[in-house]
Scaffold this motif. Structure first.
Motif, PDB file in Angstrom:
ATOM      1  N   TYR A 187      -2.395 -36.449 -22.255  1.00 47.16           N
ATOM      2  CA  TYR A 187      -2.808 -35.172 -21.672  1.00 47.16           C
ATOM      3  C   TYR A 187      -2.433 -35.040 -20.197  1.00 47.16           C
ATOM      4  O   TYR A 187      -2.432 -33.936 -19.655  1.00 47.16           O
ATOM      5  N   LEU A 188      -2.150 -36.145 -19.536  1.00 41.84           N
ATOM      6  CA  LEU A 188      -1.973 -36.129 -18.094  1.00 41.84           C
ATOM      7  C   LEU A 188      -0.902 -35.154 -17.608  1.00 41.84           C
ATOM      8  O   LEU A 188      -1.164 -34.344 -16.711  1.00 41.84           O
ATOM      9  N   PRO A 189       0.339 -35.174 -18.169  1.00 37.75           N
ATOM     10  CA  PRO A 189       1.356 -34.252 -17.648  1.00 37.75           C
ATOM     11  C   PRO A 189       0.966 -32.788 -17.790  1.00 37.75           C
ATOM     12  O   PRO A 189       1.185 -31.987 -16.875  1.00 37.75           O
ATOM     13  N   ARG A 190       0.352 -32.438 -18.928  1.00 37.63           N
ATOM     14  CA  ARG A 190       0.016 -31.038 -19.159  1.00 37.63           C
ATOM     15  C   ARG A 190      -1.204 -30.617 -18.349  1.00 37.63           C
ATOM     16  O   ARG A 190      -1.274 -29.489 -17.861  1.00 37.63           O
ATOM     17  N   ALA A 191      -2.175 -31.521 -18.191  1.00 43.44           N
ATOM     18  CA  ALA A 191      -3.333 -31.190 -17.356  1.00 43.44           C
ATOM     19  C   ALA A 191      -2.904 -31.024 -15.898  1.00 43.44           C
ATOM     20  O   ALA A 191      -3.367 -30.115 -15.198  1.00 43.44           O
ATOM     21  N   SER A 192      -1.999 -31.880 -15.447  1.00 38.67           N
ATOM     22  CA  SER A 192      -1.476 -31.747 -14.084  1.00 38.67           C
ATOM     23  C   SER A 192      -0.739 -30.425 -13.916  1.00 38.67           C
ATOM     24  O   SER A 192      -0.818 -29.775 -12.864  1.00 38.67           O
ATOM     25  N   ALA A 193      -0.015 -30.012 -14.967  1.00 42.50           N
ATOM     26  CA  ALA A 193       0.703 -28.732 -14.909  1.00 42.50           C
ATOM     27  C   ALA A 193      -0.263 -27.572 -14.761  1.00 42.50           C
ATOM     28  O   ALA A 193       0.041 -26.576 -14.080  1.00 42.50           O
ATOM     29  N   MET A 194      -1.441 -27.652 -15.380  1.00 35.38           N
ATOM     30  CA  MET A 194      -2.430 -26.587 -15.238  1.00 35.38           C
ATOM     31  C   MET A 194      -2.971 -26.521 -13.805  1.00 35.38           C
ATOM     32  O   MET A 194      -3.232 -25.437 -13.282  1.00 35.38           O
ATOM     33  N   VAL A 195      -3.132 -27.678 -13.175  1.00 37.38           N
ATOM     34  CA  VAL A 195      -3.545 -27.689 -11.771  1.00 37.38           C
ATOM     35  C   VAL A 195      -2.441 -27.102 -10.900  1.00 37.38           C
ATOM     36  O   VAL A 195      -2.710 -26.338  -9.962  1.00 37.38           O
ATOM     37  N   HIS A 196      -1.183 -27.436 -11.213  1.00 42.21           N
ATOM     38  CA  HIS A 196      -0.063 -26.860 -10.462  1.00 42.21           C
ATOM     39  C   HIS A 196      -0.108 -25.339 -10.515  1.00 42.21           C
ATOM     40  O   HIS A 196       0.185 -24.658  -9.516  1.00 42.21           O
ATOM     41  N   ARG A 197      -0.471 -24.796 -11.664  1.00 42.55           N
ATOM     42  CA  ARG A 197      -0.497 -23.333 -11.801  1.00 42.55           C
ATOM     43  C   ARG A 197      -1.507 -22.704 -10.844  1.00 42.55           C
ATOM     44  O   ARG A 197      -1.307 -21.580 -10.379  1.00 42.55           O
ATOM     45  N   PHE A 198      -2.583 -23.408 -10.558  1.00 42.05           N
ATOM     46  CA  PHE A 198      -3.574 -22.898  -9.610  1.00 42.05           C
ATOM     47  C   PHE A 198      -2.924 -22.635  -8.249  1.00 42.05           C
ATOM     48  O   PHE A 198      -3.134 -21.587  -7.631  1.00 42.05           O
ATOM     49  N   TYR A 199      -2.120 -23.578  -7.784  1.00 45.01           N
ATOM     50  CA  TYR A 199      -1.463 -23.415  -6.487  1.00 45.01           C
ATOM     51  C   TYR A 199      -0.273 -22.466  -6.573  1.00 45.01           C
ATOM     52  O   TYR A 199       0.024 -21.738  -5.620  1.00 45.01           O
ATOM     53  N   LEU A 200       0.414 -22.466  -7.707  1.00 43.22           N
ATOM     54  CA  LEU A 200       1.544 -21.556  -7.877  1.00 43.22           C
ATOM     55  C   LEU A 200       1.087 -20.102  -7.912  1.00 43.22           C
ATOM     56  O   LEU A 200       1.821 -19.205  -7.496  1.00 43.22           O
ATOM     57  N   ARG A 201      -0.122 -19.853  -8.404  1.00 45.22           N
ATOM     58  CA  ARG A 201      -0.651 -18.488  -8.380  1.00 45.22           C
ATOM     59  C   ARG A 201      -0.843 -18.008  -6.942  1.00 45.22           C
ATOM     60  O   ARG A 201      -0.591 -16.838  -6.627  1.00 45.22           O
ATOM     61  N   ALA A 202      -1.287 -18.913  -6.078  1.00 42.68           N
ATOM     62  CA  ALA A 202      -1.430 -18.542  -4.670  1.00 42.68           C
ATOM     63  C   ALA A 202      -0.062 -18.198  -4.073  1.00 42.68           C
ATOM     64  O   ALA A 202       0.066 -17.233  -3.307  1.00 42.68           O
ATOM     65  N   PHE A 203       0.951 -18.971  -4.434  1.00 43.71           N
ATOM     66  CA  PHE A 203       2.303 -18.687  -3.947  1.00 43.71           C
ATOM     67  C   PHE A 203       2.786 -17.344  -4.479  1.00 43.71           C
ATOM     68  O   PHE A 203       3.397 -16.556  -3.737  1.00 43.71           O
ATOM     69  N   TYR A 204       2.525 -17.073  -5.744  1.00 39.19           N
ATOM     70  CA  TYR A 204       2.957 -15.813  -6.347  1.00 39.19           C
ATOM     71  C   TYR A 204       2.296 -14.633  -5.651  1.00 39.19           C
ATOM     72  O   TYR A 204       2.956 -13.635  -5.321  1.00 39.19           O
ATOM     73  N   SER A 205       1.002 -14.726  -5.402  1.00 38.63           N
ATOM     74  CA  SER A 205       0.268 -13.656  -4.736  1.00 38.63           C
ATOM     75  C   SER A 205       0.822 -13.411  -3.336  1.00 38.63           C
ATOM     76  O   SER A 205       1.017 -12.270  -2.908  1.00 38.63           O
ATOM     77  N   GLY A 206       1.095 -14.512  -2.618  1.00 32.34           N
ATOM     78  CA  GLY A 206       1.661 -14.375  -1.280  1.00 32.34           C
ATOM     79  C   GLY A 206       3.055 -13.774  -1.306  1.00 32.34           C
ATOM     80  O   GLY A 206       3.409 -12.958  -0.447  1.00 32.34           O
ATOM     81  N   SER A 207       3.862 -14.163  -2.296  1.00 35.04           N
ATOM     82  CA  SER A 207       5.220 -13.617  -2.424  1.00 35.04           C
ATOM     83  C   SER A 207       5.178 -12.133  -2.752  1.00 35.04           C
ATOM     84  O   SER A 207       6.014 -11.354  -2.276  1.00 35.04           O
ATOM     85  N   TYR A 208       4.202 -11.734  -3.556  1.00 33.51           N
ATOM     86  CA  TYR A 208       4.040 -10.307  -3.883  1.00 33.51           C
ATOM     87  C   TYR A 208       3.756  -9.512  -2.613  1.00 33.51           C
ATOM     88  O   TYR A 208       4.363  -8.452  -2.384  1.00 33.51           O
ATOM     89  N   ALA A 209       2.841 -10.013  -1.784  1.00 38.85           N
ATOM     90  CA  ALA A 209       2.516  -9.323  -0.529  1.00 38.85           C
ATOM     91  C   ALA A 209       3.744  -9.261   0.378  1.00 38.85           C
ATOM     92  O   ALA A 209       4.000  -8.239   1.030  1.00 38.85           O
ATOM     93  N   GLU A 210       4.516 -10.350   0.406  1.00 43.69           N
ATOM     94  CA  GLU A 210       5.739 -10.373   1.213  1.00 43.69           C
ATOM     95  C   GLU A 210       6.721  -9.305   0.745  1.00 43.69           C
ATOM     96  O   GLU A 210       7.336  -8.602   1.552  1.00 43.69           O
ATOM     97  N   GLN A 211       6.871  -9.169  -0.581  1.00 48.77           N
ATOM     98  CA  GLN A 211       7.825  -8.207  -1.119  1.00 48.77           C
ATOM     99  C   GLN A 211       7.351  -6.764  -0.953  1.00 48.77           C
ATOM    100  O   GLN A 211       8.168  -5.853  -0.818  1.00 48.77           O
ATOM    101  N   LEU A 212       6.037  -6.541  -0.943  1.00 53.29           N
ATOM    102  CA  LEU A 212       5.534  -5.195  -0.636  1.00 53.29           C
ATOM    103  C   LEU A 212       6.009  -4.766   0.745  1.00 53.29           C
ATOM    104  O   LEU A 212       6.410  -3.613   0.964  1.00 53.29           O
ATOM    105  N   ASN A 213       5.971  -5.703   1.671  1.00 54.40           N
ATOM    106  CA  ASN A 213       6.397  -5.401   3.024  1.00 54.40           C
ATOM    107  C   ASN A 213       7.909  -5.246   3.106  1.00 54.40           C
ATOM    108  O   ASN A 213       8.425  -4.342   3.761  1.00 54.40           O
ATOM    109  N   THR A 214       8.643  -6.117   2.398  1.00 51.45           N
ATOM    110  CA  THR A 214      10.102  -6.099   2.456  1.00 51.45           C
ATOM    111  C   THR A 214      10.682  -4.872   1.763  1.00 51.45           C
ATOM    112  O   THR A 214      11.567  -4.191   2.294  1.00 51.45           O
ATOM    113  N   LEU A 215      10.203  -4.583   0.552  1.00 54.61           N
ATOM    114  CA  LEU A 215      10.776  -3.497  -0.247  1.00 54.61           C
ATOM    115  C   LEU A 215      10.259  -2.120   0.146  1.00 54.61           C
ATOM    116  O   LEU A 215      10.987  -1.125   0.067  1.00 54.61           O
TER     117      LEU A 215
END
Length: 523
Positions: free
Chosen positions: A379-407
């Motif tokens: 289970y370790l690789p897949r459980a770690s991947a779920m934790v990664h998604r927690f931080y990747l969601r923060a990156f996605y949200s920040g990138s969305y805000a960046e693109q609102l400003n850019t576009l």
């Protein structure tokens, strides 16, 4: 099912034995006639002036829950994608398919979305009486590939996004965030609904359709009007279907619901609607793609993985921006994958539109599982991947805000935190629009949200509602509950006064219905 095929098409269609053998090998629904689909495509190409088009191959492109797609190649090099509905005649909605097609045409013709590549629609048929035996849409073939099947054969069973290196993951998510932000443009409509076409062939706003081909009625002047209409629909259902029950239990409809519970939830949801009016900055109406993810987005083979096309526009809606802040499915997590977490306190079931955060885990608590004798699941690789998604969601949200400003040159600090602010509104919208059985599944969340809102004791309508993703436990209610189970909820007379005094609208401008037990996140 037999058809009278045009004589001029029969020669090219049936004399090619190789095509017949390909068709026999392809997966399809039993009512679909792939030779008829080839005929429909051949007739379309003939109508465009192409002389004697002859299909030379028809491989399967993809197979999903709503559509099956095929790639048709002709002797002159012409290539088209044919998307065939996976719904049978009973479940298929011609109006929903019309909305999907008109949305794609709107994207092409409006000129509002230069950063959203959409395949051109060449022909379509929403009937089951055409030679293909099923509704179909012919579009340009999108170049590139999807990334959802990356990692097949991976020993750790990590697919799609998880099969990419971390830097590639960030690159892909930045592209998806840019795509979602590109849809943040004012639309020439002032109501909530889905696009359709009127009798004059003009693109107009029509009823609201979801991904399951279901109509939610409308169009609606406001999100409150939409929610009230859904409650009314469910009450009409009760009047029609539940007037002759032999017991107060809804088995086999839903074992945890009853007429009394339904009415109670109806009243709670009704009372909450005014409190979930999104603040003004979140009310802008935009076009919403219901499933921006790696299975619906095509990328080229360059290092920066440029987006070449977006498909799966069925269920697209014109919505307030607050209700569009849904992460790609590749970033979603729930409480049961890769294993159910023991001791996880959740007063409700998992949500479709809101992820359940994994920030830590203890593999020793997972029940052993085996792919084969003496081959335990790691289970370790897949459980770690779920934790990664927690931080990747923060990156996605920040990138969305960046693109609102850019576009769009939109640097509004309110909309910059859209994904964080939308959590409660997405949950409420999912519950209200999900029919009565969704109310039953999330009954604890509905009740707990009501009591926390009530504990604030002041009119908070129009302010931003925030709170924990998961309630740790129930608040003490200022009532004495005399239910038949004998449970007694103690009266806490000062709960309203304490909550009201501690909260200052002038300081935060939002309603925070937190636990009062730390940060209110998952244990």
């Amino acid at each position: 099912m037999s058809y009278e095929y045009p004589i001029e098409a029969l020669d090219s269609l049936y004399m090619n034995q190789e095509i017949i053998e390909q068709v026999l090998r392809l997966r399809k629904d039993k009512w679909v006639d792939l030779q008829g689909l080839i005929l429909c495509t051949t007739i379309h190409l003939s109508s465009t002036g192409l002389s004697n088009p002859s299909c030379v191959s028809i491989p399967l492109l993809s197979r999903g829950s709503c559509n099956t797609a095929y790639k048709l190649t002709f002797s002159n090099g012409t290539q088209l994608a044919a998307t065939v509905s996976a719904f049978n005649e009973e479940k298929f909605s011609p109006q929903a398919k019309r909305s999907e097609v008109e949305t794609m045409r709107f994207l092409h013709k409006s000129g509002l979305y230069p950063d959203v590549p959409v395949p051109k629609v060449h022909a379509w048929d929403a009937t089951f009486t055409n030679p293909a035996g099923a509704p179909y849409v012919l579009t340009d073939l999108v170049p590139g590939r999807t990334l959802d099947e990356l990692g097949e054969g991976n020993v750790d069973r990590l697919f799609g996004l998880e099969a990419l290196a971390p830097q590639q993951q960030l690159s892909v998510l930045k592209s998806l965030a840019k795509l979602q932000a590109a849809l943040f443009r004012p639309v020439p409509y002032d109501q909530i609904g889905s696009l359709t076409v009127n009798d004059d062939g003009k693109c107009v706003l029509g009823p609201l359709f979801n991904c399951a081909n279901q109509s939610l009625g409308g169009p609606y002047k406001s999100v409150q009007e939409l929610w009230w209409a859904q409650l009314e629909t469910e009450l009409l259902h009760a009047l029609k279907e539940w007037d002759n029950l032999k017991t107060d239990e809804f088995r086999p409809y839903h074992p945890t619901c009853s007429p009394q519970a339904f009415v109670g939830l109806y009243q709670l949801l009704s009372s909450l609607i005014p409190h979930f009016e999104p603040p003004r900055p979140y009310l802008s109406l935009v076009l919403h793609h219901p499933s921006i993810n790696l299975s619906s987005v095509f990328f080229d083979d360059s290092e920066d993985l440029k987006i070449t096309g977006v498909i799966d526009w069925g269920g697209s809606q014109i919505l307030p921006i607050m209700l569009t802040a849904i992460y790609p499915n590749d970033l979603m997590t729930d409480n049961f994958y890769p294993y159910p977490r023991p001791g996880y306190i959740n007063l409700s079931k998992d949500w479709v539109s809101v992820p359940c955060d994994w920030t830590s885990f203890d593999i020793s608590q997972a029940l052993p599982s085996f792919r084969a004798p003496n081959d335990p699941v790691d289970y370790l690789p897949r459980a770690s991947a779920m934790v990664h998604r927690f931080y990747l969601r923060a990156f996605y949200s920040g990138s969305y805000a960046e693109q609102l400003n850019t576009l769009h040159n939109d640097g509004d600090l309110v909309r910059a935190t859209l994904f964080a602010d939308a959590l409660y509104y997405l949950k409420f919208h999912e519950v209200v629009c999900g029919a009565w059985f969704t109310w039953a599944e999330h009954a604890n969340w509905i009740r707990e949200t009501y009591w926390r809102m009530r504990a604030l004791a002041k009119d908070k309508c129009g302010q931003l509602v925030i709170g924990p993703n998961v309630y740790r436990g129930p608040v003490e209610r200022a009532v004495c509950d005399l239910c038949i189970s004998g449970e007694h909820v103690s009266v806490k007379k000062d709960i309203y006064e304490d909550s009201a005094e501690d909260y200052s609208p002038s300081q935060s401008g939002r309603v925070d219905i937190e636990d009062g037990e730390g940060e209110g996140e998952e244990p």
